[in-house]
Write a protein that holds these residues in place. Structure first.
Motif, PDB file in Angstrom:
ATOM      1  N   UNK A 239       0.811  -1.213   0.000  1.00 31.85           N
ATOM      2  CA  UNK A 239       0.000   0.000   0.000  1.00 31.85           C
ATOM      3  C   UNK A 239       0.846   1.266   0.000  1.00 31.85           C
ATOM      4  N   UNK A 240       2.027   1.178   0.626  1.00 30.26           N
ATOM      5  CA  UNK A 240       2.856   2.377   0.767  1.00 30.26           C
ATOM      6  C   UNK A 240       4.248   1.971   1.209  1.00 30.26           C
ATOM      7  N   UNK A 241       5.254   2.713   0.733  1.00 39.26           N
ATOM      8  CA  UNK A 241       6.625   2.544   1.228  1.00 39.26           C
ATOM      9  C   UNK A 241       7.155   3.921   1.609  1.00 39.26           C
ATOM     10  N   UNK A 242       7.894   3.985   2.691  1.00 40.86           N
ATOM     11  CA  UNK A 242       8.465   5.257   3.142  1.00 40.86           C
ATOM     12  C   UNK A 242       9.775   4.982   3.862  1.00 40.86           C
ATOM     13  N   UNK A 243      10.777   5.799   3.585  1.00 45.69           N
ATOM     14  CA  UNK A 243      12.036   5.678   4.323  1.00 45.69           C
ATOM     15  C   UNK A 243      11.784   5.992   5.794  1.00 45.69           C
ATOM     16  N   UNK A 244      12.307   5.167   6.666  1.00 43.14           N
ATOM     17  CA  UNK A 244      12.085   5.362   8.101  1.00 43.14           C
ATOM     18  C   UNK A 244      12.602   6.726   8.564  1.00 43.14           C
ATOM     19  N   UNK A 245      13.730   7.167   8.029  1.00 46.56           N
ATOM     20  CA  UNK A 245      14.295   8.453   8.431  1.00 46.56           C
ATOM     21  C   UNK A 245      13.459   9.625   7.934  1.00 46.56           C
ATOM     22  N   UNK A 246      12.580   9.390   6.958  1.00 46.55           N
ATOM     23  CA  UNK A 246      11.749  10.468   6.420  1.00 46.55           C
ATOM     24  C   UNK A 246      10.380  10.546   7.071  1.00 46.55           C
ATOM     25  N   UNK A 247      10.090   9.624   7.967  1.00 50.04           N
ATOM     26  CA  UNK A 247       8.807   9.682   8.673  1.00 50.04           C
ATOM     27  C   UNK A 247       8.773  10.923   9.564  1.00 50.04           C
ATOM     28  N   UNK A 248       7.602  11.487   9.751  1.00 50.74           N
ATOM     29  CA  UNK A 248       7.453  12.759  10.462  1.00 50.74           C
ATOM     30  C   UNK A 248       8.084  12.703  11.854  1.00 50.74           C
TER      31      UNK A 248
END
Length: 449
Positions: free
Chosen positions: A118-127
């Motif tokens: 459903x979604x991928x996001x770099x952990x360091x880019x999470x809010x």
């Protein structure tokens, strides 16, 4: 003899100069920390809001964590399995943590019914990671951590000198001491807002600063060095020292120390500084037993978020809740049997002290009341900093800092010198900066005739 006796404490002008210059350096950072800290206080609520759609999916009818992981790995080229986060509800998407060849951690959201990404996001880019690094490191890594540690050290000097300047002398009544005289005009009102608010928030500020020091680069590594040299002060460090990659934290190695064994066995991912899952299981059997482990983990009633990671031939199921006294770690076999369980109470004394301090610092030790108290303190610090800025601008001559001029003969006092020495011993960066300032004061300054 008053508390400000010139034979024991520095004279008032000296205190004022120290307070002024420490404030000029620290208060912009204090205001910045108040704002970023106030945001980070509500990390659980913000995370829930950001991920709302991924926690309100159709109910998972036949979940298979192993298939979820396979789907996540297919979404990250050359990715290696790091961890599986236990879904909080039957409607939550699976969160799979995957490491890239460059060492970055990727969070992959997978539908547990269809096993589609459903979604991928770099952990360091999470809010929450961005705010965390902004608050503690100014997004500058270890350099930022050192700067913030210097700020913390001098803020303690700012607090001590501020309390000594505030101490009542020949003054009757509580106005301007316990509560500000808001009915007055001009500098008196701003002075009261600054001084009285500063006094009320100073105790909390000291607790915030002290509880944050073990995370800083210099002080944290100094504590680690003392432990290794003198004796064991802590059992298991579960806090980050300086700038640590998110992947190392997820893998259960918040110190970010290289895992030599993993590096040797994982030849396809050079430079990795966290254990790769492929080193923990026989080839072709990487995820064997994950379904059984997740089923067992769901019965343990650990506080969310619950992270499941490979550990040798076994699995580790641990709670990463911000309320650290509620953290537990459980070792589980691939067929789902619990081998060992470790609780917060079993940790070393220093671990427990730091755990309570960090949980209170982050507003998670006693629930929403902790968040409310910390928010009130943050707003008080912001008000104190703003009032100090107004006072400075009102009295500052054009083209000058407006600092209190030095007297020909300044009195530092035995108590003042002793306090500085003690602080310098416990705060390495303060001690170093004091030595630099002392040496700089010996350099003759030539002036034009």
């Amino acid at each position: 003899m008053t508390i400000l006796s010139a034979t024991f404490w520095p004279d008032r002008r000296t205190l004022w100069r120290w307070h002024f210059f420490a404030g000029l350096f620290c208060l912009p950072f204090v205001a910045f920390l108040s704002l970023t800290g106030a945001v980070y206080l509500f990390k659980p609520q913000i995370d829930d809001w950001i991920d709302w759609r991924y926690d309100h999916l159709p109910i998972a009818l036949s979940p298979s964590p192993e298939q979820d992981v396979q789907a996540a790995l297919s979404a990250v080229p050359q990715g290696a399995f790091l961890a599986y986060e236990l879904p909080r509800t039957s409607q939550s998407a699976a969160r799979v943590l995957v490491s890239r060849p460059d060492g970055q951690a990727v969070r992959v959201y997978v539908d547990r019914n269809t096993h589609t990404v459903l979604k991928t996001v770099l952990e360091e880019n999470r809010f929450e990671r961005l705010v965390f690094r902004l608050h503690g490191q100014l997004l500058l890594g270890n350099v930022g951590s050192v700067i913030m540690e210097m700020v913390a050290s001098w803020t303690i000097v700012l607090i001590v000198t501020g309390l000594l300047l505030w101490w009542p002398r020949h003054q009757r009544g509580l106005a301007g001491i316990v509560y500000p005289r808001l009915g007055t005009k001009g500098r008196t009102r701003w002075r009261d807002i600054h001084a009285v608010t500063g006094v009320w928030t100073s105790v909390f500020l000291v607790l915030f600063l002290v509880s944050g020091l073990p995370w800083s680069f210099v002080w944290g590594h100094t504590l680690q060095s003392v432990e290794n040299t003198v004796g064991r002060l802590t059992s298991v460090k579960d806090w980050e020292i300086g700038a640590v990659p998110a992947a190392a934290v997820i893998a259960g190695h918040p110190l970010g120390q290289p895992q030599k064994l993993a590096a040797k066995e994982n030849m396809d991912m050079p430079g990795m500084d966290m254990p790769a899952a492929s080193t923990s299981f026989p080839e072709g059997d990487l995820l064997s037993g994950l379904d059984a482990v997740v089923q067992t983990a769901s019965t343990l009633s650990l506080r969310a978020p619950v992270i499941i990671t490979p550990s040798g031939s076994l699995w580790t199921v641990r709670s990463d809740t911000q309320n650290r006294p509620l953290r537990e770690s459980v070792t589980v076999t691939p067929d789902g049997h619990v081998v060992k369980q470790e609780t917060f109470a079993e940790k070393g004394l220093m671990d427990r002290i730091i755990g309570y301090g960090v949980a209170a610092h982050e507003g998670q030790l006693f629930g929403k009341m902790n968040q409310a108290v910390n928010l009130l303190v943050a707003m008080g610090l912001l008000m104190m900093s703003s009032a100090a800025t107004v006072l400075w601008l009102k009295r500052k001559p054009a083209g000058s800092l407006g600092g209190p001029p030095a007297l020909p003969a300044q009195t530092y006092g035995l108590g003042g010198i002793t306090a500085l020495i003690i602080l310098a011993l416990f705060l390495p960066e303060l001690g170093i900066s004091l030595v630099v300032l002392a040496l700089a004061s010996l350099i003759p300054i030539k002036t034009k005739p």
